[in-house]
Design a protein around this motif. Structure first.
Motif, PDB file in Angstrom:
ATOM      1  N   THR A   1      -0.575  -5.281  -5.593  1.00  0.00           N
ATOM      2  CA  THR A   1       0.062  -6.587  -5.688  1.00  0.00           C
ATOM      3  C   THR A   1      -0.870  -7.649  -5.112  1.00  0.00           C
ATOM      4  O   THR A   1      -1.812  -7.335  -4.376  1.00  0.00           O
ATOM      5  N   ARG A   2      -0.612  -8.893  -5.438  1.00  0.00           N
ATOM      6  CA  ARG A   2      -1.436  -9.972  -4.899  1.00  0.00           C
ATOM      7  C   ARG A   2      -1.341 -10.078  -3.372  1.00  0.00           C
ATOM      8  O   ARG A   2      -2.364 -10.306  -2.713  1.00  0.00           O
ATOM      9  N   PRO A   3      -0.151  -9.876  -2.770  1.00  0.00           N
ATOM     10  CA  PRO A   3      -0.113  -9.846  -1.301  1.00  0.00           C
ATOM     11  C   PRO A   3      -0.961  -8.717  -0.714  1.00  0.00           C
ATOM     12  O   PRO A   3      -1.560  -8.877   0.352  1.00  0.00           O
ATOM     13  N   GLU A   4      -1.023  -7.580  -1.393  1.00  0.00           N
ATOM     14  CA  GLU A   4      -1.863  -6.480  -0.914  1.00  0.00           C
ATOM     15  C   GLU A   4      -3.341  -6.859  -0.977  1.00  0.00           C
ATOM     16  O   GLU A   4      -4.117  -6.521  -0.083  1.00  0.00           O
ATOM     17  N   ILE A   5      -3.735  -7.544  -2.039  1.00  0.00           N
ATOM     18  CA  ILE A   5      -5.124  -8.014  -2.149  1.00  0.00           C
ATOM     19  C   ILE A   5      -5.434  -8.985  -1.019  1.00  0.00           C
ATOM     20  O   ILE A   5      -6.474  -8.895  -0.367  1.00  0.00           O
ATOM     21  N   LYS A   6      -4.516  -9.922  -0.771  1.00  0.00           N
ATOM     22  CA  LYS A   6      -4.695 -10.912   0.292  1.00  0.00           C
ATOM     23  C   LYS A   6      -4.879 -10.224   1.643  1.00  0.00           C
ATOM     24  O   LYS A   6      -5.793 -10.561   2.414  1.00  0.00           O
TER      25      LYS A   6
ATOM     26  N   ASP B   1       7.643  -7.377 -12.078  1.00  0.00           N
ATOM     27  CA  ASP B   1       8.108  -8.670 -11.578  1.00  0.00           C
ATOM     28  C   ASP B   1       8.603  -8.508 -10.152  1.00  0.00           C
ATOM     29  O   ASP B   1       9.408  -7.638  -9.846  1.00  0.00           O
ATOM     30  N   ARG B   2       8.058  -9.317  -9.248  1.00  0.00           N
ATOM     31  CA  ARG B   2       8.488  -9.363  -7.855  1.00  0.00           C
ATOM     32  C   ARG B   2       8.539  -7.977  -7.202  1.00  0.00           C
ATOM     33  O   ARG B   2       9.634  -7.437  -7.001  1.00  0.00           O
ATOM     34  N   PRO B   3       7.430  -7.389  -6.856  1.00  0.00           N
ATOM     35  CA  PRO B   3       6.095  -7.977  -6.968  1.00  0.00           C
ATOM     36  C   PRO B   3       5.415  -7.626  -8.288  1.00  0.00           C
ATOM     37  O   PRO B   3       5.649  -6.556  -8.851  1.00  0.00           O
ATOM     38  N   VAL B   4       4.585  -8.537  -8.740  1.00  0.00           N
ATOM     39  CA  VAL B   4       3.771  -8.288  -9.927  1.00  0.00           C
ATOM     40  C   VAL B   4       2.629  -7.360  -9.523  1.00  0.00           C
ATOM     41  O   VAL B   4       1.998  -7.547  -8.491  1.00  0.00           O
ATOM     42  N   GLU B   5       2.380  -6.340 -10.339  1.00  0.00           N
ATOM     43  CA  GLU B   5       1.279  -5.407 -10.074  1.00  0.00           C
ATOM     44  C   GLU B   5       0.070  -5.770 -10.925  1.00  0.00           C
ATOM     45  O   GLU B   5       0.199  -6.082 -12.110  1.00  0.00           O
ATOM     46  N   VAL B   6      -1.091  -5.725 -10.283  1.00  0.00           N
ATOM     47  CA  VAL B   6      -2.343  -6.095 -10.941  1.00  0.00           C
ATOM     48  C   VAL B   6      -3.183  -4.841 -11.149  1.00  0.00           C
ATOM     49  O   VAL B   6      -3.398  -4.059 -10.213  1.00  0.00           O
ATOM     50  N   THR B   7      -3.654  -4.640 -12.364  1.00  0.00           N
ATOM     51  CA  THR B   7      -4.495  -3.490 -12.708  1.00  0.00           C
ATOM     52  C   THR B   7      -5.770  -4.014 -13.363  1.00  0.00           C
ATOM     53  O   THR B   7      -5.728  -4.957 -14.163  1.00  0.00           O
ATOM     54  N   ALA B   8      -6.903  -3.401 -13.024  1.00  0.00           N
ATOM     55  CA  ALA B   8      -8.189  -3.838 -13.581  1.00  0.00           C
ATOM     56  C   ALA B   8      -8.826  -2.717 -14.392  1.00  0.00           C
ATOM     57  O   ALA B   8      -8.762  -1.545 -14.017  1.00  0.00           O
ATOM     58  N   ASP B   9      -9.440  -3.104 -15.497  1.00  0.00           N
ATOM     59  CA  ASP B   9     -10.190  -2.150 -16.312  1.00  0.00           C
ATOM     60  C   ASP B   9     -11.620  -2.038 -15.797  1.00  0.00           C
ATOM     61  O   ASP B   9     -12.265  -3.060 -15.528  1.00  0.00           O
TER      62      ASP B   9
END
Length: 208
Positions: free
Chosen positions: A47-52, A80-88
Motif C-alpha cells: 500500500t502507499r502508506p507502507e511505501i511511505k 480500495d482502502r487500502p489500494v494495493e500497488v503492484t509493479a512489473d
C-alpha cells in the motif's frame, strides 16, 4: 553480392519498445522514483502508506510517484482502502546493455547512500551499471575489490567503496529480481550472502 533482406519491426512492437525504453530512461534519471518502483517491484503488492513508512518519504511524494509509475505503465493499482500497488519487473537488453530491477536499485541508492551518490556524480549512471557487474564478480569470488578498478577506469579506493556500497543491491536482487541472471549469466548462482538485506534500508556496515 546479394543484399540482405530487411526485416521490418511491426509498428505496434516498435511503439511498445520505444515506450519501454523511455520508461526505463525516466527511472534512470530519477533515483527517488526508481526507489519507489524497486521497493514496489520487490515487495508488492504494497500500500502507499507502507511505501511511505518503509522509504521514509512524504505522503504526497509517494502518491505523486505512484501516479507517475502508473502513467508509465509499470505499476498497477487494485482494491480500495487500502489500494494495493503492484509493479512489473522491467528488462531492457539491447546491444550489450542490460537494465533490470537490480540496476535500477543501484540507481535508487543515490537517494540514501553517499558513496553511490558521489560515484554517479563523478562517473555517471553508465559507469554505475558497469560497477554492478564488477561487484557481482567480486561477490562471486572471482575478483578482489581492488581488481574492479581497472575495468572501470577508476582509482582503487573508489572501486572498493562502490563494491561495498552495491552489496545490498546484489543481495536483494539475487532474491527478488527475476532477471538477475541476465546481468550475471555465468555467475548468478555463485553470488550469495549470509546476512539479510532489505531494498528499503540504507547500508549499515562496511563488511566485504
Amino acid at each position: 553480392m546479394t543484399p540482405h533482406p530487411v526485416t521490418e519491426t511491426p509498428p505496434h512492437d516498435l511503439e511498445t519498445g520505444i515506450n519501454h525504453l523511455a520508461t526505463v530512461g525516466r527511472l534512470l534519471d530519477h533515483p527517488e522514483l526508481a526507489r519507489v518502483y524497486v521497493y514496489t517491484c520487490y515487495y508488492g503488492p504494497v500500500t502507499r502508506p507502507e511505501i511511505k513508512a518503509a522509504l521514509d518519504i512524504p505522503k504526497t511524494t509517494v502518491y505523486d510517484h505512484v501516479e507517475t509509475l502508473e502513467a508509465l505503465g509499470i505499476v498497477s493499482l487494485a482494491g480500495d482502502r487500502p489500494v494495493e500497488v503492484t509493479a512489473d519487473p522491467v528488462r531492457i537488453t539491447t546491444d550489450g546493455i542490460v537494465v533490470t530491477p537490480t540496476i535500477l536499485h543501484a540507481v535508487a541508492l543515490q537517494e540514501v547512500d553517499e558513496d553511490v551518490s558521489y560515484f554517479v556524480e563523478r562517473h555517471g549512471v553508465g559507469k554505475l551499471a558497469a560497477a554492478v557487474r564488477q561487484a557481482g564478480l567480486h561477490y562471486a569470488g572471482q575478483i578482489t575489490q581492488r581488481m574492479a578498478a581497472d575495468p572501470l577506469g577508476i582509482p582503487s579506493g573508489e572501486a572498493i567503496s562502490i563494491v561495498l556500497a552495491l552489496k545490498p543491491v546484489l543481495a536483494v536482487g539475487h532474491e527478488y529480481d527475476p532477471y538477475f541472471d541476465v546481468i550475471f549469466p555465468e555467475i548468478s548462482d555463485d553470488i550469495g550472502f549470509e546476512s539479510d538485506h532489505d531494498a528499503a534500508v540504507p547500508r549499515q556496515n562496511t563488511e566485504s
